[in-house]
Write a protein that holds these residues in place. Structure first.
Motif, PDB file in Angstrom:
ATOM      1  N   ASP A 288      32.210 -14.492   1.063  1.00 55.68           N
ATOM      2  CA  ASP A 288      32.930 -14.162   0.163  1.00 55.68           C
ATOM      3  C   ASP A 288      32.662 -12.709  -0.500  1.00 55.68           C
ATOM      4  O   ASP A 288      33.341 -12.100  -1.239  1.00 55.68           O
ATOM      5  CB  ASP A 288      33.029 -15.300  -1.235  1.00 55.68           C
ATOM      6  N   CYS A 289      31.348 -12.496   0.031  1.00 56.09           N
ATOM      7  CA  CYS A 289      30.834 -11.200  -0.441  1.00 56.09           C
ATOM      8  C   CYS A 289      29.449 -10.802   0.328  1.00 56.09           C
ATOM      9  O   CYS A 289      28.984 -11.598   0.879  1.00 56.09           O
ATOM     10  CB  CYS A 289      30.168 -11.226  -1.984  1.00 56.09           C
TER      11      CYS A 289
ATOM     12  N   LEU B 163      37.731  -5.351  10.515  1.00 58.49           N
ATOM     13  CA  LEU B 163      38.073  -6.717  10.854  1.00 58.49           C
ATOM     14  C   LEU B 163      39.047  -7.264   9.889  1.00 58.49           C
ATOM     15  O   LEU B 163      38.828  -7.274   8.509  1.00 58.49           O
ATOM     16  CB  LEU B 163      36.968  -7.743  11.069  1.00 58.49           C
ATOM     17  N   PRO B 164      40.245  -7.885  10.062  1.00 62.07           N
ATOM     18  CA  PRO B 164      41.203  -8.247   9.393  1.00 62.07           C
ATOM     19  C   PRO B 164      40.653  -9.242   8.064  1.00 62.07           C
ATOM     20  O   PRO B 164      41.010  -9.083   6.982  1.00 62.07           O
ATOM     21  CB  PRO B 164      42.233  -8.990  10.228  1.00 62.07           C
ATOM     22  N   SER B 165      39.686 -10.007   8.644  1.00 61.82           N
ATOM     23  CA  SER B 165      38.953 -11.028   7.498  1.00 61.82           C
ATOM     24  C   SER B 165      38.148 -10.536   6.520  1.00 61.82           C
ATOM     25  O   SER B 165      37.781 -11.172   5.846  1.00 61.82           O
ATOM     26  CB  SER B 165      38.447 -12.129   8.320  1.00 61.82           C
ATOM     27  N   TYR B 166      37.941  -9.295   7.068  1.00 58.82           N
ATOM     28  CA  TYR B 166      37.027  -8.521   5.857  1.00 58.82           C
ATOM     29  C   TYR B 166      37.604  -7.229   5.228  1.00 58.82           C
ATOM     30  O   TYR B 166      36.823  -6.491   4.672  1.00 58.82           O
ATOM     31  CB  TYR B 166      35.573  -8.322   6.632  1.00 58.82           C
ATOM     32  N   GLY B 167      38.926  -7.186   5.449  1.00 60.98           N
ATOM     33  CA  GLY B 167      39.451  -5.959   4.851  1.00 60.98           C
ATOM     34  C   GLY B 167      39.338  -6.058   3.243  1.00 60.98           C
ATOM     35  O   GLY B 167      39.222  -4.805   2.844  1.00 60.98           O
ATOM     36  N   LYS B 168      39.507  -7.005   2.531  1.00 58.58           N
ATOM     37  CA  LYS B 168      39.391  -6.983   1.274  1.00 58.58           C
ATOM     38  C   LYS B 168      38.052  -7.565   0.702  1.00 58.58           C
ATOM     39  O   LYS B 168      37.962  -7.728  -0.735  1.00 58.58           O
ATOM     40  CB  LYS B 168      40.446  -7.633   0.587  1.00 58.58           C
ATOM     41  N   THR B 169      37.129  -8.099   1.465  1.00 56.55           N
ATOM     42  CA  THR B 169      35.788  -8.660   0.908  1.00 56.55           C
ATOM     43  C   THR B 169      35.014  -7.440   0.397  1.00 56.55           C
ATOM     44  O   THR B 169      34.674  -6.664   0.626  1.00 56.55           O
ATOM     45  CB  THR B 169      35.010  -9.427   2.014  1.00 56.55           C
TER      46      THR B 169
END
Length: 120
Positions: free
Chosen positions: A47-48, A70-76
């Motif tokens: 999450d962070c 990486l798409p899964s960490y675009g907004k993390t």
């Protein structure tokens, strides 16, 4: 429970950050450098992420750029925790995709305030 990845080549810093976060109810995972951090980020979901800048094998800015690709960490939220305090490094961090910048030594209370601010 929010899961936070701590990437730093200093064992004592990883332990201090982990202790601080766990005392506030967060789950943590450690990585010893950027390569290890990227590998753990790819195999898990965080999450962070906290990262140091100066590490062997892969530095923090390279790690951030790799994670942002990486798409899964675009907004993390990705927070840099480093001894680097220059404005030029902070600008480079923002350009790489860092969410925030904290300078060592860190204040545990301030670290927790920032985590609460960036985590939904």
């Amino acid at each position: 429970m929010k899961h936070i990845l701590i990437v730093d080549d200093s064992t004592s810093i990883r332990q201090m950050v982990s202790f601080t976060l766990k005392s506030a109810g967060y789950q943590t995972t450690d990585a010893v450098d950027g390569v290890d951090g990227l590998s753990k980020a790819k195999s898990g979901k965080f999450d962070c992420i906290f990262t140091d800048q100066n590490m062997p094998n892969m530095d923090g800015l390279t790690l951030i750029k790799s994670l942002r690709a990486l798409p899964s960490y675009g907004k993390t939220p990705i927070l840099v925790l480093t001894t680097e305090a220059s404005d030029a490094m902070k600008v480079a961090g923002r350009a790489a995709g860092a969410t925030g910048w904290l300078v060592k030594p860190f204040d545990p209370q301030k670290l927790l305030e920032i985590v609460k601010k960036v985590l939904p």
